[in-house]
Scaffold this active site. Structure first.
Site, mmCIF file in Angstrom:
data_model
loop_
_atom_site.group_PDB
_atom_site.id
_atom_site.type_symbol
_atom_site.label_atom_id
_atom_site.label_comp_id
_atom_site.label_asym_id
_atom_site.label_seq_id
_atom_site.Cartn_x
_atom_site.Cartn_y
_atom_site.Cartn_z
ATOM 1 N N GLU A 1 0.801 -0.981 -0.252
ATOM 2 C CA GLU A 1 0.028 0.001 -0.115
ATOM 3 C C GLU A 1 0.830 1.271 0.095
ATOM 4 O OE1 GLU A 1 -0.770 -2.538 1.571
ATOM 5 O OE2 GLU A 1 -2.931 -2.967 0.999
ATOM 6 N N HIS B 1 -10.618 -4.976 10.087
ATOM 7 C CA HIS B 1 -11.410 -4.875 8.977
ATOM 8 C C HIS B 1 -12.824 -3.836 9.077
ATOM 9 C CE1 HIS B 1 -8.949 -7.989 7.524
ATOM 10 N NE2 HIS B 1 -9.298 -7.607 6.201
#
Lengths: 406, 422
Positions: A142, A211
């Site tokens: 990322e 998450h």
């Protein structure tokens, strides 16, 4: 074809609002609103409030087109029957595809956006249409691919960077904070970073703590970025397009549980204004400010409240950074009571900033302290019952309104 | 103190002299694996690549070319290189002076001793090629073409600086010269460089433009232990991006010796692990750097992908002007001072009759005047005004949002004066 296209980049010249009438600050009541729509879950905007804005913001005729589209959308879809129905993720995809067709510099990068079609299908079919370089499947890095997107933006491209889950963008925080937000300033205005960073966040169905993060609170202090949160197919497509066209770096927050919302949206092109909030349900008694998924909890609570005789005004703030203090201010001046319902954490969340902003700017208009309902300051638990108690539920909203309106 | 390790790994203890010599006469052998021991200068990449990875640099063009000139450079090139290195050295020396006189503040990282790397690479680039650097970026900016005035003003924090005084020493940006910064955190610029290389490839393959721009990313040995470095090596090799990763291995990351912080100190080896050639070159020798750079840049322009070049170099001053530089061994410093790249080039030019003392003195005088003038210019320039504070935060100032009065904040006249409350 009447393409309602927003003026886009570039600040308008300073305008003297010669027709500015303070009395008109208050939005008219909801009598202008088609009654049938007031109870539906996905009201987009009230025609009434936009009409008032039209007369006030004389110099902003270009920007009003976005609102005009919202206002007349009710007419076109309801009366003429044009428009097409789709799910929120399809609306995002449509917006993205239209922008990629329009400008060959727009590209997508992220994990599994290409061949897999995106883990939430937002980029489905785009790699087949535009090729593997325009819809780039990145390795799992990322920080590096966000930085790569920023470097590409500095040198002329307009990347849309997808975080498979917003939480993964924590790994890209270095690039988002230092480069994305700051480079335009530290380079003395030489380089622009027209990236869109998007991804699903928020609490889902038992996805576990990592998450289920709400990153808007972490990113909000970064200078130089704008943050928007979409909540309906209509504003998802509009915000996606506006974000891609914006010269500023924009972080577009989507929600995992909202991807399958269905709504009819116009066939003709439209974009939503990045800095404006959305009037969901005009009212008189209390202003409820919300965004993303909590909008639906609020509307559910609103049904109960209406039955109990209350008249809440619900505003989807949409623009998390900067806040639309105009619409919010007008509402506060009318109702004098504010309830903020958000999914962000209690500490340092969007609600905390919004409370401070309202207290600072509209203190004189408040009859009661600003109340903020946020998620608990806990890592989101896996167990269903615990997860339910972590986020704000409609019953809590009803109780809070009753408390505030005593 | 690195002496305990230097016995086993003669990283900087090679017997290699600083000889800029006729290409067919190889430099004396060194036991360091990464040296050019078994290779003629031109075939540096090839043997490494062939031995260590399936990626091989195409060498035909270079092999077949018969040099009409037995020397590595022409007179013009030599003088350009000399002037650039003198500019770098004089400028940095002037920075030190100005800092101690209180004209510039904060962190200032000087490049003395490493000029060969900057000059060797950047003087081969065109204006549209991009350079990305770290906080030790003054000389990269100067080599790329940013005027000494603009850099000095930026260091003084004046409006006329290349970033309007908003960046400072560690953020030298220039859109005109494609200097993409100047980054304060190490490793932060490498993904940005990868992005610039991605744009180059995108322009060629998607937009069908005639674009063979390359990007050169400079960073240090400390950065080579950072995740961003590896992530970008992977992506650059994967997508075959036109980028050259240049490691300025000066053996020290502030006070941390490279040998104390790295499990395998030979950084060039990390290239083949990702499928790109890894090259080690003597970074105190501008001509050797230039030869390697030519190969790497040509490779990138041909679309063959990235190269990792490790330049063994040394900084004569401390990490920054705040660093007392007590940890480094005096003997080590003396050894590298003897390999000063400017002295070496001067010797080469004179010995090979490419230039005489007079011409070189003229260049030095010219640069001295240039740097003096830059200081005067910077001194005379105005400080930024209050109204500049909120400019450039956003490319589109609507990003400051809509105020309670219904107008965009940026349209409030007080906003541009700098007196508005935001």
């Amino acid at each position: 074809m009447a393409a309602r296209i927003h003026g886009g980049a570039g600040a308008g010249a300073a305008t003297a609002l010669s027709t500015f009438n303070p009395k008109k600050l208050v939005a008219p009541s909801r009598t202008n609103l088609p009654a049938a729509r007031s109870s539906k879950r996905y009201i987009v905007a009230a025609a009434g409030s936009d009409a008032s804005k039209k007369s006030l913001r004389v110099g902003h005729s270009q920007k009003l087109i976005a609102n005009a589209a919202v206002a007349t959308k009710a007419d076109t879809s309801a009366t003429t029957g044009t428009g097409h129905e789709l799910l929120l993720f399809e609306a995002l995809q449509e917006g993205l595809e239209e922008e990629m067709d329009r400008d060959p510099h727009v590209c997508v990068m992220g994990e599994d956006v290409g061949h897999y079609g995106g883990s939430y299908k937002v980029t489905k079919g785009l790699a087949d249409k535009f090729g593997d370089l325009r819809v780039l499947d990145t390795p799992i890095c990322e920080n590096a691919f966000t930085g790569m997107g920023i470097g590409a933006a500095m040198t002329g491209l307009r990347p849309v960077i997808e975080g498979m889950n917003m939480g993964f963008l924590l790994l890209a925080f270095n690039q988002i904070s230092n480069n994305c937000g700051m480079l335009h300033y530290t380079s003395g205005g030489q380089f622009t970073i027209p990236v869109v960073i998007r991804g699903p966040g928020g609490v889902g169905r038992q996805l576990g703590a990592e998450h289920s993060q709400r990153l808007e609170s972490y990113f909000q202090s970064i200078p130089g970025i704008q943050m928007v949160a979409c909540s309906t197919p209509y504003n998802a497509k509009g915000l996606m397009k506006a974000a891609i066209r914006s010269e500023n770096p924009v972080i577009l927050f989507e929600h995992v549980l909202l991807y399958n919302l269905k709504e009819k949206i116009p066939d003709e092109e439209y974009i939503c204004n990045l800095e404006e909030a959305e009037m969901v349900r005009p009212g008189e008694h209390i202003t409820i400010l919300t965004y993303s998924r909590m909008r639906y909890h609020v509307m559910q609570a609103a049904k109960t409240l209406v039955n109990k005789g209350y008249d809440p005004e619900v505003i989807d703030i949409r623009s998390l950074k900067p806040f639309d203090l105009y619409m919010i201010g007008n509402s506060v001046k009318k109702t004098h009571r504010v309830l903020i319902v958000e999914e962000c954490m209690r500490t340092g969340g969007i609600g905390a900033s919004l409370t401070a902003a309202i207290n600072e700017n509209f203190h004189d208009y408040l009859d009661a302290p600003v109340m903020c309902l946020s998620s608990q300051d806990v890592p989101t638990p896996y167990a269903g019952t615990l997860e339910e108690w972590t986020v704000v539920q409609p019953a809590q909203i009803v109780t809070a309104v009753e408390q505030l309106c005593q | 103190m690195a002496t305990a390790f230097s016995a086993t790994l003669p990283l900087h203890g090679s017997s290699q002299e600083n000889r800029l010599c006729f290409p067919t006469r190889l430099p004396p052998s060194s036991s360091f694996l990464g040296s050019t021991r078994s290779l003629p200068v031109r075939r540096l990449n090839h043997a490494h690549a062939a031995r260590r990875s399936p990626v091989v640099a195409v060498q035909e063009i270079v092999k077949e070319k018969k040099p009409t000139n037995p020397l590595l450079i022409t007179k013009e090139e030599g003088l350009v290189l000399y002037e650039d290195m003198i500019l770098g050295r004089s400028f940095e020396d002037m920075c030190a002076q100005m800092y101690y006189r209180g004209k510039m503040f904060g962190f200032v990282h000087l490049y003395n001793g490493q000029e060969a790397v900057s000059t060797g690479f950047i003087k081969l680039l065109t204006k549209s090629d991009s350079v990305v650097s770290t906080y030790r970026d003054h000389v990269h900016a100067l080599s790329k073409g940013v005027s000494a005035r603009a850099v000095m003003s930026e260091l003084f924090g004046k409006v006329t600086g290349c970033c309007r005084g908003q960046g400072g020493s560690m953020h030298m940006f220039s859109k005109e010269h494609n200097m993409l910064g100047g980054f304060a955190f190490i490793g932060e610029g490498i993904p940005v460089a990868t992005g610039a290389a991605f744009t180059s490839k995108y322009k060629r393959e998607v937009l069908k433009q005639d674009c063979d721009d390359v990007t050169v990313a400079f960073f240090g040995d400390g950065t080579c232990n950072n995740g961003q470095f590896y992530e970008c090596l992977n992506m650059a090799a994967l997508y075959k991006l036109p980028i050259i990763f240049v490691v300025e291995n000066n053996l020290w990351a502030i006070g941390m010796s490279h040998l104390r912080s790295t499990s395998d100190p030979e950084i060039w080896k990390k290239g083949p692990a990702f499928g790109m050639p890894g090259v080690h070159v003597d970074g105190m020798d501008v001509l050797k750097v230039r030869e390697v750079a030519k190969e790497a840049v040509t490779r990138a322009r041909r679309g063959e992908g990235p190269t990792l070049v490790e330049c063994e170099t040394y900084r004569f001053r401390g990490h920054s002007l705040a660093d007392p530089d007590e940890l480094r061994d005096a003997a080590e410093k003396a050894k590298y001072a003897a390999r000063d790249p400017i002295t070496a080039l001067k010797k080469y030019l004179i010995e090979n009759k490419l230039a005489n003392e007079g011409e070189l003195k003229t260049i030095e005088k010219k640069i001295d005047d240039l740097v003096e003038e830059a200081v005067e210019f910077a001194d005379a320039s105005p400080q930024p005004g209050r109204s500049q504070l909120l400019e450039n935060v956003f490319a589109d100032p609507k990003g400051f949002g809509i105020g309670p009065d219904g107008r965009y904040r940026c349209e409030d006249p007080k906003f541009t004066e700098g007196t508005a409350q935001v």
